[in-house]
Design a protein around this motif. Sequence first.
Motif, short mmCIF file in Angstrom:
data_model
loop_
_atom_site.label_atom_id
_atom_site.label_comp_id
_atom_site.label_asym_id
_atom_site.label_seq_id
_atom_site.Cartn_x
_atom_site.Cartn_y
_atom_site.Cartn_z
N ILE A 1 4.49 9.98 -7.36
CA ILE A 1 5.53 10.24 -8.37
C ILE A 1 4.90 10.46 -9.74
N ILE A 2 3.94 9.64 -10.11
CA ILE A 2 3.27 9.79 -11.41
C ILE A 2 2.55 11.14 -11.48
N MET A 3 1.83 11.51 -10.45
CA MET A 3 1.13 12.80 -10.43
C MET A 3 2.13 13.96 -10.44
N GLY A 4 3.27 13.78 -9.80
CA GLY A 4 4.31 14.82 -9.82
C GLY A 4 4.85 15.05 -11.22
N ILE B 1 0.84 -1.20 0.00
CA ILE B 1 0.00 0.00 0.00
C ILE B 1 0.87 1.25 0.00
N LEU B 2 1.93 1.26 0.80
CA LEU B 2 2.85 2.39 0.83
C LEU B 2 3.52 2.59 -0.53
N PHE B 3 3.92 1.49 -1.17
CA PHE B 3 4.53 1.55 -2.49
C PHE B 3 3.55 2.12 -3.52
N LEU B 4 2.29 1.70 -3.48
CA LEU B 4 1.29 2.20 -4.42
C LEU B 4 1.05 3.72 -4.24
N TRP B 5 0.98 4.16 -3.00
CA TRP B 5 0.83 5.60 -2.74
C TRP B 5 2.05 6.38 -3.24
#
Length: 118
Positions: free
Chosen positions: A24-27, A15-19
């Motif tokens: 990063i993608i949104m950044g 879950i932490l990795f997905l967040w």
Amino acid sequence: MRNIPSFLVRFHKVILFLWLAAAIIMGVFATKLPSMLEGDGFRTDGEYEQVQKDLTDTFDFPESTIMVLFEKEKKESKAAFEDKIGYTLTEIKKLGLASAIESPLDNTSLMKKIPLMR
């Protein structure tokens, strides 16, 4: 009810990795956004910008202007129409908000007969 907490505890690293991946993608997308939006971020290449460009090119208007259009009624005399323009511009000057006012009464090149579509 115990399934959700136990799932979160068991897979907390996933879950932490997905967040983190989502952030990063949104950044990456966020860094590309200013190049897609020009000016103050709310302007597009539309009709308003074309009119503003035409006014700047044709009439040498500064980029930040307010233009007041006067329409002469069919039954209105030329003198009454010019009086209406003069009165309105005088009232605007009294407000003290404009740094400069260019009147069509002083500069007749600003006076155009344009057929309006109704």
